[in-house]
Design an enzyme around this catalytic site. Structure first.
Site, PDB file in Angstrom:
ATOM      1  N   LYS A  94       0.816  -1.216   0.000  1.00  7.79           N
ATOM      2  CA  LYS A  94       0.000   0.000   0.000  1.00  7.79           C
ATOM      3  C   LYS A  94       0.851   1.267   0.000  1.00  7.79           C
ATOM      4  O   LYS A  94       0.390   2.324  -0.413  1.00  7.79           O
ATOM      5  CB  LYS A  94      -0.972  -0.024   1.161  1.00  7.79           C
TER       6      LYS A  94
HETATM    7  C1  LIG Z   1      -4.354  -4.571   0.963  1.00  8.75           C
HETATM    8  C2  LIG Z   1      -3.540  -5.805   0.830  1.00  8.75           C
HETATM    9  C3  LIG Z   1      -3.860  -6.814  -0.112  1.00  8.75           C
HETATM   10  C4  LIG Z   1      -5.111  -6.748  -0.978  1.00  8.75           C
HETATM   11  O1  LIG Z   1      -5.074  -5.757  -1.974  1.00  8.75           O
HETATM   12  P1  LIG Z   1      -6.416  -5.222  -2.663  1.00  8.75           P
HETATM   13  O2  LIG Z   1      -6.024  -4.079  -3.507  1.00  8.75           O
HETATM   14  O3  LIG Z   1      -7.325  -4.808  -1.524  1.00  8.75           O
HETATM   15  O4  LIG Z   1      -7.018  -6.343  -3.443  1.00  8.75           O
HETATM   16  C5  LIG Z   1      -3.007  -7.895  -0.218  1.00  8.75           C
HETATM   17  N1  LIG Z   1      -1.915  -8.020   0.570  1.00  8.75           N
HETATM   18  C6  LIG Z   1      -1.568  -7.082   1.485  1.00  8.75           C
HETATM   19  C7  LIG Z   1      -0.359  -7.288   2.328  1.00  8.75           C
HETATM   20  C8  LIG Z   1      -2.364  -5.936   1.651  1.00  8.75           C
HETATM   21  O5  LIG Z   1      -2.015  -5.010   2.573  1.00  8.75           O
END
Ligand SMILES: *Cc1c(COP(=O)(O)O)cnc(C)c1O
Length: 459
Positions: free
Chosen positions: A108
């Site tokens: 993120k």
């Molecule tokens: C948010 C997240 C995901 C999922 O991603 P999306 O965009 O919500 O599908 C997968 N792995 C980690 C470590 C995350 O923080």
């Protein structure tokens, strides 16, 4: 580039307006009016550094000047601890795309570092301030806090359920001492935090008066920043292997990450398959295999950032699947809101989508972490392990498979320990957290208490 709404009720707006808008006024999500075709630039792009590529891709979608964009991009990716920003690691049958070199060690950061810089710029141009309110069960809150800490014109208020996020995640949030960061430990559950947030956002007078905004995963600027690493990794692996096409496996929750991959494919990146990997919360895997999208109960798993039932970005994909027909899309979404279910005839047989989906349960996740460590001496975090397991199951035999590694294993030490018998995953940033001072205010799960807390600090 102009932006429209999936529900058809928005006269086209600029990128900046789309980013500050969040949800469109007609209840839909914003999308670019067209998807640019870059297929004639792939050779040149395969030699670019990550920031150079980010600039080229973001320039197609944004309305900030080239000089400003250059500055925003350079600052955003300087916060990463690897010169390649998102390096690839080859391990036998898969390439891991490491998306965890940012300040909170999860993917993120790639979007939220950029979003923090972008918001600061937009506020400087337009005047005014922005007070971000969020509720988190862990990862998003810390990445958002690190994205906006110390930025002018922005404050961030993040609620987490007191004592119910992992100690690492709690410290990643509460050790940020900048004046514009407010951590709220709410005496309640994550659902209580989310309900509080919804009620405050629904209070239009309060929302306007306090200039409340959010940084959730429907924000278009987040999605667009995630397109970059698909090109970066796809073009590199193509060049290295001589393959015509590549495949990606994506651990999926809110469908933001894999939707960026879908856009990359539509822009002309040669991809033969996108593998959508879920944990036991498998609403999306069921949809892609049966055509029925039906909500269930959320179960708690080892990969908490994917413990989601309603995937907030899915509406964007559905819009394209319905041929850009906003009337049909609106009817389907209304049906879903009323009944908790939506069915698309023939969805399983959409040849051009190139998405194949599957699920890894807890046992498969643990087994994947263990065997991957035995085979390659590489530790996977549980989200990444879900992607590796399903990717191997759903891949086409010939094209190279790139698995998105969405978090550093040290963030999820308990799962690693369960898989390999001891906690072998470490990271100096996390070790250092133990000794840092923290700041956090505890509040009851009361709308009035949170409202007063925010009002006292913003007005
Ligand atoms: C948010 C997240 C995901 C999922 O991603 P999306 O965009 O919500 O599908 C997968 N792995 C980690 C470590 C995350 O923080």
């Amino acid at each position: 580039m102009e932006y429209i709404s999936t529900r058809g009720g928005l006269s086209p707006v600029s990128f900046s307006d789309a980013v500050l808008m969040g949800l469109a006024p007609d209840g839909g999500l914003v999308l670019p009016a067209r998807i640019p075709d870059v297929s004639d630039r792939l050779d040149e792009w395969s030699h670019r550094s990550y920031p150079e590529l980010a600039e080229a891709i973001l320039a197609l979608y944004t309305d900030v000047s080239p000089a400003v964009l250059h500055d925003l991009v350079m600052r955003s990716y300087a916060a990463f601890d690897h010169p390649e920003v998102t390096p690839l690691r080859s391990t036998g049958d898969v390439d891991l795309l490491e998306l965890f070199h940012g300040p909170t060690l999860a993917f993120k950061d790639l979007a939220l570092q950029w979003l923090g810089n972008l918001f600061e710029h937009l506020l400087a141009v337009r005047g005014g301030e922005l007070n971000i309110l969020g509720a988190t069960s862990g990862d998003t809150g810390s990445a958002a806090i690190h994205g906006v800490r110390g930025r002018k014109g922005i404050r961030i208020f993040v609620m987490h359920p007191r004592g119910r996020v992992s100690p690492v995640q709690e410290r990643q949030m509460t050790s940020v001492l900048d004046d514009n960061v407010f951590n709220l430990a709410v005496e309640g559950s994550f659902d209580d935090c989310q309900a509080l947030m919804k009620r405050l956002f629904n209070d239009q007078e309060f929302k306007q008066r306090c200039a409340l905004g959010s940084v959730n995963s429907i924000n278009w600027a987040r999605v667009v920043a995630q397109i970059v690493y698909y090109f970066y990794a796809g073009l590199r692996v193509r060049r290295r292997t001589g393959a015509d096409r590549v495949q990606f496996s994506v651990p999926t929750g809110n469908f933001g990450d894999i939707f960026a991959g879908y856009l990359a494919v539509r822009m002309g990146l040669p991809v033969s398959r996108l593998v959508l990997a879920t944990n036991e919360n498998d609403i999306l895997a069921r949809f892609f295999n049966t055509g029925v999208y039906r909500v269930g109960e959320v179960s708690k798993t080892l990969s908490p950032s994917m413990d989601i039932q309603v995937a907030s970005n899915f509406e964007r994909y559905l819009y394209y699947r319905l041929g850009g027909d906003a009337v049909q899309l609106t009817a389907r979404m209304n049906q879903f809101a009323a009944t908790g279910e939506l069915a698309i005839e023939g969805a399983a047989a959409w040849p051009e989508t190139c998405i194949a989906a599957g699920t890894a349960d807890t046992a498969a996740t643990i087994a994947t972490i263990r065997t991957f460590y035995e085979e390659h001496r590489v530790l996977l975090d549980p989200h990444t392990a879900v992607g590796v397991h399903v990717g191997r199951q759903q891949r086409l035999p010939d094209d190279p498979l790139i698995c998105l590694a969405t978090a550093h294993p040290a963030k999820f030490g308990a799962a690693v320990k369960q898989a390999v018998g001891q906690n072998l995953a470490h990271h100096s940033l996390l070790d250092a957290l133990r000794d840092l001072p923290t700041r956090c205010d505890t509040l009851p799960a009361s709308e009035e208490a949170v409202r007063r807390y925010i009002a006292e600090r913003v007005t």
